[in-house]
Write an enzyme that holds these catalytic residues in place. Structure first.
Site, PDB file in Angstrom:
ATOM      1  N   VAL A  73       0.809  -1.010  -0.052  1.00 34.53           N
ATOM      2  CA  VAL A  73      -0.015  -0.138   0.010  1.00 34.53           C
ATOM      3  C   VAL A  73       0.841   1.304  -0.059  1.00 34.53           C
ATOM      4  O   VAL A  73       1.973   1.463   0.875  1.00 34.53           O
ATOM      5  CB  VAL A  73      -0.965  -0.074   1.313  1.00 34.53           C
ATOM      6  CG1 VAL A  73      -1.882   1.372   1.276  1.00 34.53           C
ATOM      7  CG2 VAL A  73      -1.913  -1.223   1.189  1.00 34.53           C
ATOM      8  N   ALA A 118       4.482   4.149   2.988  1.00 28.54           N
ATOM      9  CA  ALA A 118       4.081   2.959   2.335  1.00 28.54           C
ATOM     10  C   ALA A 118       4.261   1.814   3.363  1.00 28.54           C
ATOM     11  O   ALA A 118       4.785   1.854   4.433  1.00 28.54           O
ATOM     12  CB  ALA A 118       4.556   2.510   0.974  1.00 28.54           C
ATOM     13  N   LYS A 119       3.646   0.623   2.965  1.00 24.36           N
ATOM     14  CA  LYS A 119       3.764  -0.605   3.937  1.00 24.36           C
ATOM     15  C   LYS A 119       3.364  -1.838   3.041  1.00 24.36           C
ATOM     16  O   LYS A 119       2.488  -1.838   2.006  1.00 24.36           O
ATOM     17  CB  LYS A 119       2.988  -0.518   4.991  1.00 24.36           C
ATOM     18  CG  LYS A 119       3.504  -1.432   6.250  1.00 24.36           C
ATOM     19  CD  LYS A 119       4.818  -0.533   6.871  1.00 24.36           C
ATOM     20  CE  LYS A 119       5.033  -1.402   8.158  1.00 24.36           C
ATOM     21  NZ  LYS A 119       5.876  -0.374   8.916  1.00 24.36           N
ATOM     22  N   GLY A 120       4.013  -2.807   3.178  1.00 24.34           N
ATOM     23  CA  GLY A 120       3.906  -4.247   2.771  1.00 24.34           C
ATOM     24  C   GLY A 120       3.601  -5.133   3.645  1.00 24.34           C
ATOM     25  O   GLY A 120       3.900  -4.980   4.702  1.00 24.34           O
TER      26      GLY A 120
END
Ligand code: GLU
Length: 430
Positions: A73, A118-120
């Site tokens: 995201v 962001a992050k995953g």
């Protein structure tokens, strides 16, 4: 949806909706209200810009194939490439990753990094995979992300359940695709592949540095402080080491196998060596077992949640007995717990976006070193880290005093304000 303004005000994301996403949204709403953020800027500052959901088939050691699900995201790309870790955990959800991406935006903005958030995440218990299977998964995830990430686009890093080796595999996969080595595409790499001195310790060292500063503000000598740490992974372990070296006594630690308590102080080096060998804290003989709930409610000077979100909630917030709550984890305190802690007024909260920012700050240094192919020694890295932490802390304290905000509200408003200003100045697209 959203073509008419009245409707857009009511937008609640169907994609990300979850407890933790709503929690991050409520924090945003409260901060936006506190600074009178214009309505025209609210939703576009609040909601993630875009996301990618990927299926990750990997070959298992026994020849079978398992398909995992992963996400990335990107919350905001208005002030630079987006930045944030990748989590490997069996409870990952898209909503959680979205909330974590929002917190990355506010964190990067608060500490003055030229990044959006962001992050995953991948839904997997990495402990159930062999090293080969883990490599397949890390590489497959990055392969699906080529085109969505890059040194000027989005830069992943470690988070819960991922580490330097996983970053090395991701960097290698990306580099193979673009045809040349590209270290700046991920941070938190091994030193041999362009990782930064001090990155592994950075989050924990930053937490310890800020804890000492806040204890100084309270005229509490760190040598007399007792510390309880929930989570003994990279962040909790390094924070424990750093706090011990500053003279504090770590009386409790925990991991997913249970919590341990020793009033005389836990030998942190011994516990870390034990975990290196046994993989978990379970059966470590340097302390007595307690429950996770008991750890959080221990009488101590500093409580450090260093694991998952939402561990301090409406049922235990009134029972905390620490003087300082140092949020090494992202989102450890629910909105309800925040209200309880504020009403109590006897606990100094160092909010996550400030407290654990040492990690992404040194990730930024790593990225800079990669782009310049010029490397700094550890002393230089840590000195630059403390300058940035001091600056962020001072800004938060100023904002807190000036507007009579809670410390979390002060930190969030600073972070959010800068993102909103960038969006307002650029126009509607970014
Ligand atoms: N995962 C870490 C965090 O939540 C570090 C992110 C990074 O270094 O990009 O801040």
């Amino acid at each position: 949806m959203g073509h008419n303004f009245a409707m857009s005000k009511a937008v609640v994301s169907s994609l990300y909706d979850s407890e933790v996403f709503r929690m991050a949204c409520r924090q945003f709403d409260q901060a936006a209200d506190a600074i009178n953020l214009p309505d025209t800027l609210r939703d576009r500052t609040k909601y993630p810009r875009r996301c990618l959901a990927v299926s990750l088939p990997i070959r298992r050691d026994d020849g079978s194939v398992t398909v995992f699900e992963g996400y990335r995201v990107q919350h905001n790309l208005s002030t630079g490439p987006s930045k944030g870790g990748v989590r490997f955990h069996e409870k990952v959800t898209l909503g959680e990753v979205a909330a974590l991406s929002m917190w990355m935006s506010w964190k990067c903005s608060l500490v003055g990094l030229p990044y959006g958030g962001a992050k995953g995440g991948v839904i997997v218990n990495p402990r159930e995979l062999s090293p080969t299977e883990l490599e397949h998964l890390a590489r497959r995830y990055m392969q699906e992300l080529v085109g969505f990430v890059g040194p000027q686009l989005d830069i992943p890093a470690p988070d819960l359940g991922t580490n330097e080796q996983i970053m090395a595999w991701m960097m290698d996969t990306y580099s193979s695709h673009v045809g040349h080595i590209t270290p700046a595409v991920v941070t938190g790499k091994p030193i041999a592949l362009g990782g930064s001195q001090g990155r592994r310790e950075a989050t924990g060292v930053g937490v310890a540095y800020l804890v000492r500063k806040y204890l100084e503000d309270l005229s509490l000598p760190i040598e007399k402080a007792t510390v309880a740490i929930q989570g003994f992974g990279n962040v909790g372990g390094e924070a424990a080491l750093a706090l011990t070296s500053m003279g504090a006594r770590v009386v409790a630690i925990s991991d997913y196998t249970g919590a341990l308590y020793n009033a005389a102080g836990i030998d942190v080096k011994k516990a870390l060596a034990y975990v290196q060998y046994a993989g978990v804290l379970k059966d470590f003989d340097g302390a007595d077992p307690i429950t996770n709930e008991e750890l959080l409610e221990l009488e101590c000077t500093v409580l450090v949640p260093a694991a998952l979100e939402r561990v301090i909630h409406q049922d235990n917030a009134a029972r905390l007995k620490c003087r300082v709550l140092a949020e090494a984890a992202n989102g450890p305190t629910t909105n309800e717990a925040d209200r309880i802690l504020e009403a109590r007024g006897d606990i100094e909260v160092i909010p996550d976006v400030l407290c654990n920012s040492g990690g992404v700050i040194v990730s930024y240094f790593e990225w800079l070193q990669n782009l310049q192919s010029y490397y700094w020694d550890k002393g230089e890295v840590l000195a630059k880290l403390t300058v940035m932490l001091d600056r962020a802390k001072d800004a938060v304290e100023y904002q807190k005093r000036k507007f009579k905000f809670s410390r979390r509200l002060a930190a969030l408003t600073l972070g959010i304000e800068r993102v909103a200003e960038a969006k307002q100045k650029r126009g509607l697209f970014p």
